[in-house]
Design a protein around this motif. Sequence first.
Motif, PDB file in Angstrom:
ATOM      1  N   SER A 158    -111.871 -33.647  29.506  1.00 62.49           N
ATOM      2  CA  SER A 158    -111.344 -34.880  28.905  1.00 62.49           C
ATOM      3  C   SER A 158    -109.883 -34.747  28.486  1.00 62.49           C
ATOM      4  O   SER A 158    -109.348 -35.604  27.795  1.00 62.49           O
ATOM      5  CB  SER A 158    -112.211 -35.287  27.712  1.00 62.49           C
ATOM      6  N   SER A 159    -109.215 -33.668  28.934  1.00 65.42           N
ATOM      7  CA  SER A 159    -107.760 -33.541  28.711  1.00 65.42           C
ATOM      8  C   SER A 159    -107.036 -34.520  29.623  1.00 65.42           C
ATOM      9  O   SER A 159    -107.633 -35.110  30.519  1.00 65.42           O
ATOM     10  CB  SER A 159    -107.285 -32.125  29.084  1.00 65.42           C
ATOM     11  N   ASN A 160    -105.761 -34.668  29.411  1.00 68.70           N
ATOM     12  CA  ASN A 160    -104.972 -35.535  30.295  1.00 68.70           C
ATOM     13  C   ASN A 160    -103.789 -34.756  30.859  1.00 68.70           C
ATOM     14  O   ASN A 160    -102.855 -34.491  30.125  1.00 68.70           O
ATOM     15  CB  ASN A 160    -104.477 -36.747  29.489  1.00 68.70           C
ATOM     16  N   PRO A 161    -103.827 -34.318  32.139  1.00 73.15           N
ATOM     17  CA  PRO A 161    -104.883 -34.576  33.114  1.00 73.15           C
ATOM     18  C   PRO A 161    -106.115 -33.710  32.860  1.00 73.15           C
ATOM     19  O   PRO A 161    -106.003 -32.582  32.375  1.00 73.15           O
ATOM     20  CB  PRO A 161    -104.218 -34.177  34.442  1.00 73.15           C
ATOM     21  N   LYS A 219    -100.767 -23.989  17.528  1.00 71.94           N
ATOM     22  CA  LYS A 219     -99.586 -24.601  16.918  1.00 71.94           C
ATOM     23  C   LYS A 219     -98.565 -23.497  16.641  1.00 71.94           C
ATOM     24  O   LYS A 219     -98.938 -22.307  16.563  1.00 71.94           O
ATOM     25  CB  LYS A 219     -99.960 -25.338  15.629  1.00 71.94           C
ATOM     26  N   LEU A 220     -97.304 -23.893  16.468  1.00 75.74           N
ATOM     27  CA  LEU A 220     -96.215 -22.958  16.153  1.00 75.74           C
ATOM     28  C   LEU A 220     -96.302 -21.699  17.020  1.00 75.74           C
ATOM     29  O   LEU A 220     -96.503 -21.773  18.228  1.00 75.74           O
ATOM     30  CB  LEU A 220     -96.222 -22.609  14.656  1.00 75.74           C
ATOM     31  N   ASP A 263    -102.469 -30.447  22.498  1.00 71.92           N
ATOM     32  CA  ASP A 263    -101.449 -31.091  21.654  1.00 71.92           C
ATOM     33  C   ASP A 263    -101.563 -32.614  21.701  1.00 71.92           C
ATOM     34  O   ASP A 263    -101.209 -33.295  20.743  1.00 71.92           O
ATOM     35  CB  ASP A 263    -100.027 -30.723  22.133  1.00 71.92           C
ATOM     36  N   ILE A 264    -102.008 -33.120  22.859  1.00 75.72           N
ATOM     37  CA  ILE A 264    -102.070 -34.578  23.012  1.00 75.72           C
ATOM     38  C   ILE A 264    -103.504 -35.025  23.332  1.00 75.72           C
ATOM     39  O   ILE A 264    -103.717 -36.078  23.920  1.00 75.72           O
ATOM     40  CB  ILE A 264    -101.115 -35.035  24.138  1.00 75.72           C
ATOM     41  N   HIS A 265    -104.468 -34.188  22.948  1.00 73.43           N
ATOM     42  CA  HIS A 265    -105.855 -34.492  23.320  1.00 73.43           C
ATOM     43  C   HIS A 265    -106.435 -35.559  22.390  1.00 73.43           C
ATOM     44  O   HIS A 265    -106.320 -35.451  21.175  1.00 73.43           O
ATOM     45  CB  HIS A 265    -106.707 -33.211  23.240  1.00 73.43           C
ATOM     46  N   PRO A 266    -107.073 -36.590  22.961  1.00 74.28           N
ATOM     47  CA  PRO A 266    -107.610 -37.655  22.093  1.00 74.28           C
ATOM     48  C   PRO A 266    -108.707 -37.157  21.146  1.00 74.28           C
ATOM     49  O   PRO A 266    -108.963 -37.789  20.128  1.00 74.28           O
ATOM     50  CB  PRO A 266    -108.164 -38.687  23.088  1.00 74.28           C
ATOM     51  N   TYR A 267    -109.368 -36.032  21.482  1.00 73.09           N
ATOM     52  CA  TYR A 267    -110.463 -35.555  20.629  1.00 73.09           C
ATOM     53  C   TYR A 267    -110.068 -34.333  19.793  1.00 73.09           C
ATOM     54  O   TYR A 267    -110.936 -33.652  19.249  1.00 73.09           O
ATOM     55  CB  TYR A 267    -111.694 -35.197  21.475  1.00 73.09           C
TER      56      TYR A 267
END
Length: 367
Positions: free
Chosen positions: A284-287, A43-44, A236-240
């Motif tokens: 499990s990241s996207n993508p 972060k930051l 940053d956008i990982h569901p887990y």
Amino acid sequence: MPGILEKNYLSHAEQTNPAPHGEGQVAWECPANIAIIKYWGKKLLQLPLNPSLSFTLSKSKTRLSLAYAVDPGYSFDLDFRFDGKAFPEFRQRIHAYLQRVLDFFPFLKHAHLAISTSNSFPHSAGVASSASSFGALALALCSIEQKIHGTENIDTGFFRKASFMARLGSGSACRSVYGGAVLWGCTQRCAGSSDETAIPVSTPIHPEFNNFRNTILVVNSKAKPVSSSAGHELMDIHPYAEARIIQANTNLGLILDILNAGDLIGFIDILEHEALSLHALMMSSNPGYILLHPNTIVIIDTIRSYRRDTGLPVGFTLDAGPNVHVLYPAAIEGSIRLFIEEHLKKYCENGIVIHDQVGEGPEWFEV
Ligand code: PMV
């Protein structure tokens, strides 16, 4: 918003009036480190999403010497050599870093720098060198700052600033400026822990972990298809992500107790759990993406069968890549070396295996 330390270093930097000058050369050797609890996601300004803990290595290191001339009449200039040769790709990364840290080292605006660097491990071995490189560079810059201000003192404050500066180059580099077991990131478990700099682990470590061995099995030395920076960003956008932060904090607490108690089986359990969790996060990241090589899996299976069959405390961890770090106590080195030679080496690219161990941290040297 700058953090507490960031403000400290900025205000220190602002006191540099009149502009300093001087010339000379400084040189540092800084080792790589292997994370037991993995830093993944930020972060930051390069602050970690979760606390991490690593062992600093001994033989896998970067040697860096930096000749400098600082004068108010100069503008910034950089000569960069890797293994004695110009290396435009590395130079560009170092140049960008030096421009980013001008507020912390204002003398750089008027500095002519000549950096000469090399690694003890082969460049083509696929061993991550950013931690040792940025560790060595940060230490060298802190040495120059002290020299031109006439305040030479390699004390706690020196290493704290070096760790802070190394972090701005590569997050995990902040851990390489200390030897032994090193912690980076805020945790209630350790007084003085910080997201901004690493600290040496203050919990006493059981002698079972003295001179702990780490053999690097080089499965594939090619550049990774997805960089660590891109991997961190996907958190940053990982569901887990939230679950990972909880898991890392739990594992950190457990590993501190395990290191203190000398519990080798518990150590291997967390070590492998962290390695597989790191790669599960990538998948499990996207993508999603896979950095493991088929031989990585064969090596993992072979280590686990050997451990079941012999009862010996040997385990593995992984960086963000296909290479396998085998960790084991010094007391069983003979058996494990033989096992590696006979059963694992054949899965390594050109049979490359690097035998290393936990070390004392960076050293400066005379040039
Ligand atoms: O320091 P970076 O940005 O190269 O990231 C390192 C990430 C891992 O090596 C996978 C984990 C760690 O804590 O060193």
